[in-house]
Write an enzyme that holds these catalytic residues in place. Structure first.
Site, short mmCIF file in Angstrom:
data_model
loop_
_atom_site.label_atom_id
_atom_site.label_comp_id
_atom_site.label_asym_id
_atom_site.label_seq_id
_atom_site.Cartn_x
_atom_site.Cartn_y
_atom_site.Cartn_z
N ARG A 37 0.99 -1.30 -0.03
CA ARG A 37 -0.04 -0.15 -0.07
C ARG A 37 0.88 1.32 -0.14
O ARG A 37 0.58 2.37 -0.68
CB ARG A 37 -0.78 0.23 1.23
CG ARG A 37 -1.83 -1.07 1.08
CD ARG A 37 -3.00 -1.05 2.26
NE ARG A 37 -2.41 -0.92 3.56
CZ ARG A 37 -2.38 -2.24 4.21
NH1 ARG A 37 -2.90 -3.29 3.82
NH2 ARG A 37 -2.15 -2.16 5.62
N LYS A 42 -12.80 14.77 4.12
CA LYS A 42 -13.91 14.18 3.22
C LYS A 42 -14.55 13.18 4.13
O LYS A 42 -14.24 12.17 4.95
CB LYS A 42 -13.21 13.16 2.20
CG LYS A 42 -14.37 12.65 1.54
CD LYS A 42 -13.89 11.79 0.06
CE LYS A 42 -14.12 10.18 0.57
NZ LYS A 42 -13.93 9.45 -0.50
N GLU A 56 -19.74 14.91 0.86
CA GLU A 56 -19.93 14.01 -0.32
C GLU A 56 -21.36 13.18 -0.17
O GLU A 56 -21.26 12.04 0.59
CB GLU A 56 -18.92 13.10 -0.63
CG GLU A 56 -19.10 12.02 -1.49
CD GLU A 56 -17.75 11.21 -2.17
OE1 GLU A 56 -16.77 11.01 -0.94
OE2 GLU A 56 -17.70 10.30 -3.07
N LYS A 70 -19.03 17.47 -2.96
CA LYS A 70 -18.55 16.31 -4.02
C LYS A 70 -19.76 15.54 -4.00
O LYS A 70 -19.98 14.46 -3.66
CB LYS A 70 -17.39 15.40 -3.35
CG LYS A 70 -17.00 14.35 -4.04
CD LYS A 70 -15.67 13.93 -3.50
CE LYS A 70 -15.31 12.46 -4.14
NZ LYS A 70 -14.03 12.06 -3.82
P1 13P Z 1 -14.58 7.22 -7.26
O1 13P Z 1 -14.30 8.62 -8.29
O2 13P Z 1 -13.67 6.11 -7.80
O3 13P Z 1 -16.12 6.99 -7.37
O4 13P Z 1 -13.92 7.77 -5.92
C1 13P Z 1 -14.04 8.86 -5.33
C2 13P Z 1 -14.45 8.75 -4.03
O5 13P Z 1 -13.41 9.65 -3.20
C3 13P Z 1 -15.46 8.32 -3.57
O6 13P Z 1 -15.66 8.44 -2.03
#
Ligand code: 13P
Length: 337
Positions: A46, A136, A177, A219
């Protein structure tokens, strides 16, 4: 941090067409990505993969920030520089995923609520000490014939707002998000209706919790046909309907909207972003990207776990980042591929 500092951090993340690299996959999720290239999910692998992404030359020209996972923000390069310091030295803002995952919502079969509020104030303080300037939290909304329930949308909106308020208190810009999943056979109409309801509830809760709209980023998913829907909407339709919905639901003081890719192919995610910026040049907010899979997919394959492939994998990431940054300025064409 003052309100002004939150504003300048949020604005910087979407300035000049740059966007965000989402590299915050949990240990389990990154394990699935590594398995797809036949690489074992160890701490060392990782670290090697994230090091490849973060040290990629010139990527800072197109990437303003990187979202990391808890383990990742504590890791360092082979030469001992912490990933947070490495990114900051390149002019890329370190960010951190602070939710602890989407779990089954009681009384709502098939639906999820995102956890992670307990102890979040203390964790944010620690992450700030580790260099994080933004965070996030991802909420997941599932569409089926009977879902989502209002209960699920409300619970997630409330958690997002409490998270965002805690972030701003800690001087960290929250990325909010609410992801309406594209898996399923639903139409684009249904995606639009559910996304509209979700945004309405999220912004109502953000306002109620005193969150400053000028010190956050949204987002969202795009307004798009379900993956298994037979009638797939065109790029132009996705772009037009997404922009119209955002105009209708997102306050003008939000400095930027950074899309997730959600399972779209790399080029489609770029084309959609381009079509939005090309078709609607004067919008109140910047429209950019915070892609995970749509930035990493080809780079991961190019790497295949071999140190001899690091150079070509870095170039592959740079290429996608450049295409998306052009799309965020409305300047991408397929000839760039
Ligand atoms: P994806 O663009 O692969 O959907 O991932 C973005 C992300 O941070 C999802 O939480």
């Amino acid at each position: 941090m003052s309100a002004q500092e939150l504003q300048s951090t949020a604005a910087a993340l979407v300035a000049q067409g740059r966007g965000i690299l989402a590299a915050d996959e949990s240990t389990g999720t990154v394990g699935k990505r590594l398995a797809s290239i036949g690489v074992e999910n160890t701490e060392a692998n990782r670290q090697a993969y994230r090091q490849l992404l973060f040290t990629s030359p010139e990527v800072e020209s197109h990437i303003s920030g990187v979202i990391m996972y808890d383990e990742t923000i504590r890791q360092s390069t082979d030469s001992g520089v912490s990933f947070g310091e490495l990114l900051a030295a390149k002019g890329v803002m370190p960010g951190i995923k602070v939710d602890t995952g989407a779990k089954p919502l009681a009384g709502a079969p098939g639906e999820l609520v995102t956890e992670g509020l307990d102890g979040l104030r203390g964790r944010l303080e620690e992450y700030r000490g580790l260099g994080a300037r933004f965070a996030k939290w991802r909420a997941v909304i599932t569409i089926t014939e009977g879902l989502p329930s209002l209960r699920c949308m409300e619970a997630n909106a409330h958690a997002l707002a409490r998270y965002a308020a805690l972030c701003q208190e800690a001087g960290i810009v929250p990325i909010v998000e609410p992801e309406v999943l594209m898996s399923g056979a639903h139409t684009i109409d249904r995606c639009e209706a559910v996304t509209r309801d979700t945004h309405r509830l999220v912004f109502a809760q953000l306002a109620r919790c005193g969150v400053r709209f000028d010190g956050m980023l949204l987002k969202p998913n795009m307004v798009i046909s379900g993956q298994e829907c037979e009638a797939q909407a065109s790029v132009q339709e996705v772009a037009a309907r997404t922009v119209a919905l955002l105009r209708d639901t997102v306050p003008a003081s939000v400095p930027g909207i950074v899309f997730l890719s959600g399972g779209q192919s790399e080029t489609l995610a770029t084309e959609h972003l381009q079509a939005m910026n090309e078709g609607a040049p004067s919008l109140p907010w910047a429209l950019s990207f915070s892609y995970g899979r749509a930035l990493q997919h080809s780079a991961l394959r190019a790497w295949a776990g071999k140190s001899s492939n690091v150079g070509v994998a870095s170039k592959t990431l740079l290429h996608r980042a450049r295409c998306n940054a052009h799309a965020a300025r409305g300047e991408y064409t397929s000839s760039m591929e």
